[in-house]
Design an enzyme around this catalytic site. Sequence first.
Site, PDB file in Angstrom:
ATOM      1  N   ARG A 113       0.887  -1.179   0.000  1.00 27.99           N
ATOM      2  CA  ARG A 113       0.000   0.000   0.000  1.00 27.99           C
ATOM      3  C   ARG A 113       0.914   1.216   0.000  1.00 27.99           C
ATOM      4  O   ARG A 113       1.705   1.411   0.937  1.00 27.99           O
ATOM      5  CB  ARG A 113      -0.912  -0.002   1.218  1.00 27.99           C
ATOM      6  CG  ARG A 113      -1.625   1.337   1.406  1.00 27.99           C
ATOM      7  CD  ARG A 113      -2.727   1.297   2.419  1.00 27.99           C
ATOM      8  NE  ARG A 113      -3.888   0.612   1.874  1.00 27.99           N
ATOM      9  CZ  ARG A 113      -5.121   0.702   2.378  1.00 27.99           C
ATOM     10  NH1 ARG A 113      -5.348   1.450   3.439  1.00 27.99           N
ATOM     11  NH2 ARG A 113      -6.127   0.037   1.827  1.00 27.99           N
ATOM     12  N   HIS A 138      -7.339   0.767  -6.419  1.00 26.28           N
ATOM     13  CA  HIS A 138      -7.540  -0.070  -5.225  1.00 26.28           C
ATOM     14  C   HIS A 138      -8.221  -1.370  -5.668  1.00 26.28           C
ATOM     15  O   HIS A 138      -9.380  -1.634  -5.325  1.00 26.28           O
ATOM     16  CB  HIS A 138      -8.386   0.697  -4.207  1.00 26.28           C
ATOM     17  CG  HIS A 138      -8.390   0.090  -2.837  1.00 26.28           C
ATOM     18  ND1 HIS A 138      -7.590  -0.975  -2.465  1.00 26.28           N
ATOM     19  CD2 HIS A 138      -9.123   0.409  -1.718  1.00 26.28           C
ATOM     20  CE1 HIS A 138      -7.826  -1.281  -1.206  1.00 26.28           C
ATOM     21  NE2 HIS A 138      -8.744  -0.473  -0.734  1.00 26.28           N
ATOM     22  N   GLN A 198     -10.133  -3.976  -3.231  1.00 19.30           N
ATOM     23  CA  GLN A 198     -11.469  -3.583  -2.772  1.00 19.30           C
ATOM     24  C   GLN A 198     -12.527  -3.982  -3.803  1.00 19.30           C
ATOM     25  O   GLN A 198     -13.637  -4.382  -3.465  1.00 19.30           O
ATOM     26  CB  GLN A 198     -11.519  -2.074  -2.533  1.00 19.30           C
ATOM     27  CG  GLN A 198     -12.855  -1.592  -1.993  1.00 19.30           C
ATOM     28  CD  GLN A 198     -13.143  -2.099  -0.594  1.00 19.30           C
ATOM     29  OE1 GLN A 198     -12.331  -1.942   0.295  1.00 19.30           O
ATOM     30  NE2 GLN A 198     -14.297  -2.717  -0.390  1.00 19.30           N
ATOM     31  N   ASP A 247     -17.295   7.008  -1.770  1.00 17.41           N
ATOM     32  CA  ASP A 247     -16.040   6.927  -0.999  1.00 17.41           C
ATOM     33  C   ASP A 247     -15.795   8.327  -0.433  1.00 17.41           C
ATOM     34  O   ASP A 247     -16.434   9.297  -0.852  1.00 17.41           O
ATOM     35  CB  ASP A 247     -14.906   6.489  -1.948  1.00 17.41           C
ATOM     36  CG  ASP A 247     -13.562   6.269  -1.238  1.00 17.41           C
ATOM     37  OD1 ASP A 247     -13.538   6.172   0.000  1.00 17.41           O
ATOM     38  OD2 ASP A 247     -12.534   6.205  -1.943  1.00 17.41           O
ATOM     39  N   CYS A 282     -16.295   1.603   0.520  1.00 15.40           N
ATOM     40  CA  CYS A 282     -15.138   0.765   0.879  1.00 15.40           C
ATOM     41  C   CYS A 282     -14.724   0.939   2.335  1.00 15.40           C
ATOM     42  O   CYS A 282     -14.034   0.086   2.880  1.00 15.40           O
ATOM     43  CB  CYS A 282     -13.974   1.069  -0.058  1.00 15.40           C
ATOM     44  SG  CYS A 282     -13.339   2.752   0.061  1.00 15.40           S
ATOM     45  N   ARG A 301     -13.423  -8.570   1.994  1.00 19.88           N
ATOM     46  CA  ARG A 301     -11.993  -8.338   1.728  1.00 19.88           C
ATOM     47  C   ARG A 301     -11.191  -9.574   2.126  1.00 19.88           C
ATOM     48  O   ARG A 301     -10.259  -9.989   1.442  1.00 19.88           O
ATOM     49  CB  ARG A 301     -11.494  -7.113   2.516  1.00 19.88           C
ATOM     50  CG  ARG A 301     -12.084  -5.777   2.086  1.00 19.88           C
ATOM     51  CD  ARG A 301     -11.591  -5.372   0.718  1.00 19.88           C
ATOM     52  NE  ARG A 301     -10.143  -5.287   0.645  1.00 19.88           N
ATOM     53  CZ  ARG A 301      -9.393  -4.257   1.068  1.00 19.88           C
ATOM     54  NH1 ARG A 301      -9.982  -3.183   1.550  1.00 19.88           N
ATOM     55  NH2 ARG A 301      -8.080  -4.272   0.975  1.00 19.88           N
TER      56      ARG A 301
HETATM   57  N1   CP Z   1     -11.246  -0.133   2.438  1.00 18.00           N
HETATM   58  C1   CP Z   1      -9.964  -0.164   2.884  1.00 18.00           C
HETATM   59  O1   CP Z   1      -9.006  -0.416   2.112  1.00 18.00           O
HETATM   60  O2   CP Z   1      -9.816   0.072   4.210  1.00 18.00           O
HETATM   61  P1   CP Z   1      -8.472   0.285   5.029  1.00 18.00           P
HETATM   62  O3   CP Z   1      -7.892   1.603   4.591  1.00 18.00           O
HETATM   63  O4   CP Z   1      -8.885   0.272   6.459  1.00 18.00           O
HETATM   64  O5   CP Z   1      -7.513  -0.827   4.702  1.00 18.00           O
HETATM   65  N1  NVA Z   2      -9.971   6.688  -1.569  1.00 21.99           N
HETATM   66  C1  NVA Z   2      -9.616   6.273  -0.240  1.00 21.99           C
HETATM   67  C2  NVA Z   2      -9.824   4.804  -0.079  1.00 21.99           C
HETATM   68  C3  NVA Z   2      -9.497   4.268   1.293  1.00 21.99           C
HETATM   69  C4  NVA Z   2      -9.667   2.799   1.412  1.00 21.99           C
HETATM   70  C5  NVA Z   2      -8.173   6.654   0.046  1.00 21.99           C
HETATM   71  O1  NVA Z   2      -7.331   6.475  -0.842  1.00 21.99           O
HETATM   72  O2  NVA Z   2      -7.897   7.152   1.133  1.00 21.99           O
END
Ligand code: CP
Ligand code: NVA
Length: 300
Positions: free
Chosen positions: A103, A130, A133, A218, A258, A286
């Site tokens: 990540r 992502h 997700q 989101d 998400c 997930r």
């Molecule tokens: N939806 C998601 O990726 O959540 P986190 O940021 O908690 O991993």
């Molecule tokens: N768009 C959000 C998704 C988090 C899971 C971010 O990147 O923070």
Amino acid sequence: MPRHFLTLLDLSPSELLQVTHRASELKKLHYAGSNPKPFDGKQLAMIFEKSSTRTRVSFESGVSQMGGDALFLSPRDTQLGRGEPISDSAKVISSMVDMVMIRTFAHGTVEEFAKHSRVPVINALTDMYHPCQLLADLQTFQEHRGSIEGKRVVWVGDGNNMCHSYINAARQANFELHIAAPEGYDANADLMDANKDRVRVFRDPKEAVKGADLVVTDVWASMGQEEEQAKRENDFAGFEVNADLMSYANSDALYMHCLPAHRGEEISAELMDNPETVIWDEAENRLHAQKALMEFLLNA
Ligand code: CP
Ligand code: NVA
């Protein structure tokens, strides 16, 4: 060459279906207390350059349920945070583990890592995509409503990493995507252009959600955009997914998020706290979707 999962396009449409169906199967096996253990002796390295709850817990628990181990690596206490080249880190880390999950901010970082990795690399969120997700979202739709092919999905909000993954999903799972975003918050122009046969942009969320089978939103300010929060709250006024907006969608339409969510901003408290919501299934999936994904990549 290992198979990677950096975007949804790394799996064919039929492989994606295979993974989401297997995810539902693994979910049943998990509930029955009979998790298969194909990851016995296998290690997943998890590199987190951004915060996470769901992603970390689902990968870490998922690997362990399947008999393997997960290793949490943060830039704060590894050489990753001190400027060691990604290519060098990739060569070294991938010589010691069986899969890597990352990540991070720039999508180029996961691409660079994958280029130098001898084991599968999974994108666990970048500024651009992502895809993990989306596996969970597709699985959730399938479990509640059957095939998503030919359905109308409506994205309400920022043209962000999740929105980009929905654009890829529209192509791979063959559904129609409406995007309702305020001016200035459109999705990536090249990606939109490449998918203009199935993606339409709207400025009015109510127009966009007409005939929707699934409405997705989101946060307005993603990780790394915290200082824009106030401006974005202003710019996204009128883009809350709430009961009124959902009344324009099909009567059996689902809504997803998400998470983490901001009640009273992009989604109403009423929808979040509705006992009928599938949002908690979406979050739980997930776990199952990523177990299926890792199994697929390790067997590929
Ligand atoms: N939806 C998601 O990726 O959540 P986190 O940021 O908690 O991993
Ligand atoms: N768009 C959000 C998704 C988090 C899971 C971010 O990147 O923070």
